[in-house]
Enzyme design. Structure first.
Site, PDB file in Angstrom:
ATOM      1  CD  GLU A   1      -4.970   6.561   0.586  1.00 52.13           C
ATOM      2  OE1 GLU A   1      -4.916   5.313   0.426  1.00 52.13           O
ATOM      3  OE2 GLU A   1      -4.263   7.160   1.410  1.00 52.13           O
TER       4      GLU A   1
ATOM      5  CG  HIS B   1       0.478   6.409  -0.494  1.00 48.14           C
ATOM      6  ND1 HIS B   1      -0.518   7.200  -1.034  1.00 48.14           N
ATOM      7  CD2 HIS B   1      -0.102   5.712   0.526  1.00 48.14           C
ATOM      8  CE1 HIS B   1      -1.652   6.989  -0.368  1.00 48.14           C
ATOM      9  NE2 HIS B   1      -1.418   6.090   0.566  1.00 48.14           N
TER      10      HIS B   1
ATOM     11  CG  HIS C   1      -1.797   1.163   1.373  1.00 48.86           C
ATOM     12  ND1 HIS C   1      -3.121   1.147   1.010  1.00 48.86           N
ATOM     13  CD2 HIS C   1      -1.568   2.416   1.856  1.00 48.86           C
ATOM     14  CE1 HIS C   1      -3.669   2.335   1.247  1.00 48.86           C
ATOM     15  NE2 HIS C   1      -2.734   3.111   1.768  1.00 48.86           N
ATOM     16  CD  GLU C   2       1.685   3.634   3.643  1.00 47.04           C
ATOM     17  OE1 GLU C   2       1.959   4.711   3.067  1.00 47.04           O
ATOM     18  OE2 GLU C   2       0.625   3.455   4.289  1.00 47.04           O
TER      19      GLU C   2
END
Length: 489
Positions: free
Chosen positions: A284, A258, A254-255
């Site tokens: 996101e 980003h 997930h990170e």
């Protein structure tokens, strides 16, 4: 003739200082000695005072009045610079400084309260944060207070638009969730110990598979995973639970979404208003598509299963198909960051409604825990058993990020659109994922979206990438197809 370059020179120095402030926040969450919290709050407050003075410098108004754009890029820089100046000028220096100081201090108090399961330790500080955010919203508002805060994270969005989107999404999500929870073929949870060091090694392998540039980043542990920085210095964090490897691995992926967005922005935009992600909703979209449509796909989990067996031995899952079901196991758990794709947006809807009520003064901080627990039981059918599983689980309110939560669901919606468009245009995505690389997908995302930074407004950014107006329909269709196949409903 000099107004535009003079403005850009001023913005460049301001952006550089803002990166320094961001690095102080990263250090506070990863490496700072516990006893330095009060000192760090003063440091961040002092730096915010300098930044606020630069952001409200009267020369900006003069430069904006005299500058003439000769390209679309210059026009967008002037538009964003004007917007930032207008918002910053409405906030008194005292308020900006106090918010920075208090939220730095509050973050540590929240972490202590969360670890000790002690809401009373945090509530007085949270009440101060909410009071300051209400004051900030009143300074910025031209109507609804919450919309003024939401605009910081998703420019142009309103709570009515978000609420209407949630009203359209909830019936299909709940219907699918109920069907899935009603079948007998649900996968069991994994019962095994996964040592921290081995999990972190696997997390680095996953980050590499998704194209994270280690020469411009690093991975550390934190209480709540986050990404910090832009350009050539983009740092990510994760967290480790030895009984749950997916917490670490999928927080990392997930990170990385980003991080890859920030690493992928055109270097020509560095230290300008275009040199960051355009909104948290678009941000996101990158983290959620990396984590879910790519990272939780059967193709990637098949590859990951082999790596997990190599790294951890027999952990009780017989084959890749069973592992894919485990990764996508649907259960009404307490923790948002660990939530399956069906429950995730229900978590966001809960927070959206509660924080709107807090900012509007319809809900007081003293009543927040009870309101959370009541709503959670109604939506998830489970009683909250402790505060760290309830309103203390997220860092966002402690650091004043009111208006941020709905961007997670916007990101899911945007990710659904991007996934639909990407798979229509790119061959070989699943074949590559099955070999442990997301490169065909991430190359498309970098070309269509990431490299452009904040060149276009949020919805226009998604439209430019996909070729159609964003809506929740592709996401809901994807969820019904995916979980229908896994659970046979």
């Amino acid at each position: 003739m000099t107004a535009y370059p003079e403005l850009c020179a001023h913005l460049r120095e301001t952006e550089a200082l803002s990166y320094v402030a961001e690095r102080l926040g990263w250090d506070q969450e990863t490496m700072m000695p516990r006893g330095a919290a009060q000192q760090r709050a003063e440091e961040i407050g002092a730096l915010e005072a300098v930044l606020h003075a630069r952001r409200t410098d009267p020369r900006i108004e003069d430069w904006l009045a005299r500058a003439e754009a000769t390209t679309a890029v210059e026009a967008r820089v002037l538009d964003l610079a004007g917007r930032a100046y207008n918002r910053a000028s409405r906030i008194p220096a005292r308020l900006a400084t106090e918010l920075a100081r208090l939220t730095s201090l509050s973050q540590g108090i929240w972490a202590e309260a969360r670890a000790a399961e002690d809401p009373a330790h945090f509530l007085p500080t949270l009440a101060q944060v909410v009071a300051l955010k209400r004051e900030e919203a009143a300074c910025l508002s031209e109507g609804d207070l919450y919309d003024a805060l939401l605009d910081d994270y998703e420019p142009g969005a309103t709570h009515r638009q978000i609420g209407a989107m949630f009203d359209r999404m909830r019936p299909r999500i709940v219907a699918l969730r109920d069907k899935v929870l009603g079948v007998d073929r649900a996968p069991n949870a994994i019962d095994h110990v996964f040592p921290e060091a081995a999990q972190l090694r696997m997390a680095r392998i996953c980050a590499t598979a998704f194209g994270y540039d280690w020469t411009a980043g690093r991975l550390d542990n934190s209480v709540h995973p986050f990404t910090s920085g832009s350009g050539c210095d983009v740092r990510i964090t994760t967290r480790v639970v030895e009984s749950d490897p997916f917490n670490c691995l999928y927080s990392t992926i997930h990170e990385v979404g980003h991080g890859c967005y920030e690493q992928g922005i055109d270097p020509a935009y560095a230290f300008t208003p275009l040199g960051r992600g355009v909104s948290m909703g678009v941000h996101e979209s990158q983290s959620r598509i990396y984590e879910n449509q790519l990272g939780r796909s059967a193709a990637f989990t098949g590859w990951l299963y082999k790596r997990m067996v190599e790294g951890f031995g027999d952990f009780g899952v017989p084959d890749a198909a069973a592992f894919h079901a485990c990764v996508n196991r649907v259960t009404p758990g307490f923790i948002r960051t660990e939530a399956d794709e069906l429950h995730y947006n229900l978590h966001i809807m809960l927070r959206f409604d509660l924080e709107r009520a807090l900012i509007a003064g319809k809900l007081e901080v003293a009543d927040l825990e009870e309101a959370w627990n009541t709503r959670f039981e109604a939506d998830f059918g489970v009683k909250v058993d402790r505060a760290s599983h309830g309103f203390l689980q997220d860092v966002h309110w402690s650091v004043g990020l009111f208006g941020y939560f709905p961007t997670y669901s916007l990101g899911n919606v945007y990710a659904g659109c991007l996934n639909k468009a990407m798979r229509a245009e790119v061959d070989g995505i699943d074949a590559a994922l099955a070999e442990g690389t997301a490169k065909p997908a991430t190359d498309w995302l970098r070309d269509k979206l990431q490299r452009h930074g904040a060149l276009r407004p949020p919805r226009e950014t998604i439209f430019h990438a996909c070729g159609f107006e964003p809506s929740e329909a592709p996401l809901l269709d994807y969820l019904e197809q995916k979980f229908g196949a896994i659970y046979g409903v």
